[in-house]
Scaffold this motif. Structure first.
Motif, PDB file in Angstrom:
ATOM      1  N   UNK A 136      42.718  38.391  25.823  1.00 34.22           N
ATOM      2  CA  UNK A 136      41.845  38.512  24.660  1.00 34.22           C
ATOM      3  C   UNK A 136      40.527  37.804  24.933  1.00 34.22           C
ATOM      4  N   UNK A 137      39.460  38.405  24.491  1.00 34.76           N
ATOM      5  CA  UNK A 137      38.145  37.828  24.724  1.00 34.76           C
ATOM      6  C   UNK A 137      37.289  37.863  23.476  1.00 34.76           C
ATOM      7  N   UNK A 138      36.302  37.006  23.481  1.00 30.95           N
ATOM      8  CA  UNK A 138      35.256  37.024  22.453  1.00 30.95           C
ATOM      9  C   UNK A 138      33.920  37.262  23.160  1.00 30.95           C
ATOM     10  N   UNK A 139      33.143  38.150  22.586  1.00 29.41           N
ATOM     11  CA  UNK A 139      31.799  38.420  23.046  1.00 29.41           C
ATOM     12  C   UNK A 139      30.854  38.278  21.855  1.00 29.41           C
ATOM     13  N   UNK A 140      29.574  38.202  22.138  1.00 26.03           N
ATOM     14  CA  UNK A 140      28.601  38.165  21.050  1.00 26.03           C
ATOM     15  C   UNK A 140      27.359  38.947  21.437  1.00 26.03           C
ATOM     16  N   UNK A 180      32.334  39.656  18.564  1.00 30.05           N
ATOM     17  CA  UNK A 180      33.340  40.694  18.709  1.00 30.05           C
ATOM     18  C   UNK A 180      34.555  40.144  19.449  1.00 30.05           C
ATOM     19  N   UNK A 181      35.730  40.504  18.984  1.00 31.96           N
ATOM     20  CA  UNK A 181      36.916  40.240  19.772  1.00 31.96           C
ATOM     21  C   UNK A 181      37.280  41.512  20.530  1.00 31.96           C
ATOM     22  N   UNK A 182      37.955  41.321  21.643  1.00 33.96           N
ATOM     23  CA  UNK A 182      38.278  42.447  22.500  1.00 33.96           C
ATOM     24  C   UNK A 182      39.568  42.173  23.253  1.00 33.96           C
ATOM     25  N   UNK A 183      40.219  43.250  23.653  1.00 32.15           N
ATOM     26  CA  UNK A 183      41.485  43.149  24.379  1.00 32.15           C
ATOM     27  C   UNK A 183      41.396  43.938  25.675  1.00 32.15           C
TER      28      UNK A 183
END
Length: 120
Positions: free
Chosen positions: A33-37, A94-97
């Protein structure tokens, strides 16, 4: 996997916020899982990522020491605790998988984004 991010808002510089990202699906625990901006007029950038088990975490240099990523696989949720916020942290988060670790926005699944605004 469907992702729903929440927790954004307006905060003064030096303040804190905690973002949450709830995931649907029974395979949440198998995804990194990641967070981006993404700030206005800028490209989407990596913020943090966490391994399947939560045992490994990765951060952009700009947030290291201030942000903490964590996950609760029993709740299908990933968190981003943001402390000592700065005006330059203002962005849509944004969260991402993804099936494997990546620090580029090449993730398979994305949430809808939550706006964080830090006032000076």
């Amino acid at each position: 996997v469907q992702l729903q991010a929440s927790g954004g808002g307006l905060v003064q510089a030096g303040g804190s916020l905690r973002l949450s990202c709830a995931a649907s699906g029974r395979t949440f625990g198998s995804y990194v899982m990641g967070w981006f901006r993404q700030a206005p007029g800028k490209e989407r950038e990596f913020v943090a990522a966490i391994s399947w088990s939560g045992g490994s975490t990765y951060y952009a240099d700009s947030v290291k020491g201030r942000f903490t990523i964590s996950r609760d696989n029993a709740k299908n949720t990933v968190y981003l605790q943001m402390n000592s916020l700065k005006p330059e942290d203002t962005a849509v988060y944004y969260c991402a998988a993804h099936r494997s670790l990546a620090t580029t926005p090449s993730y398979e699944y994305w949430g809808q984004g939550t706006l964080v605004t830090v006032s000076s």
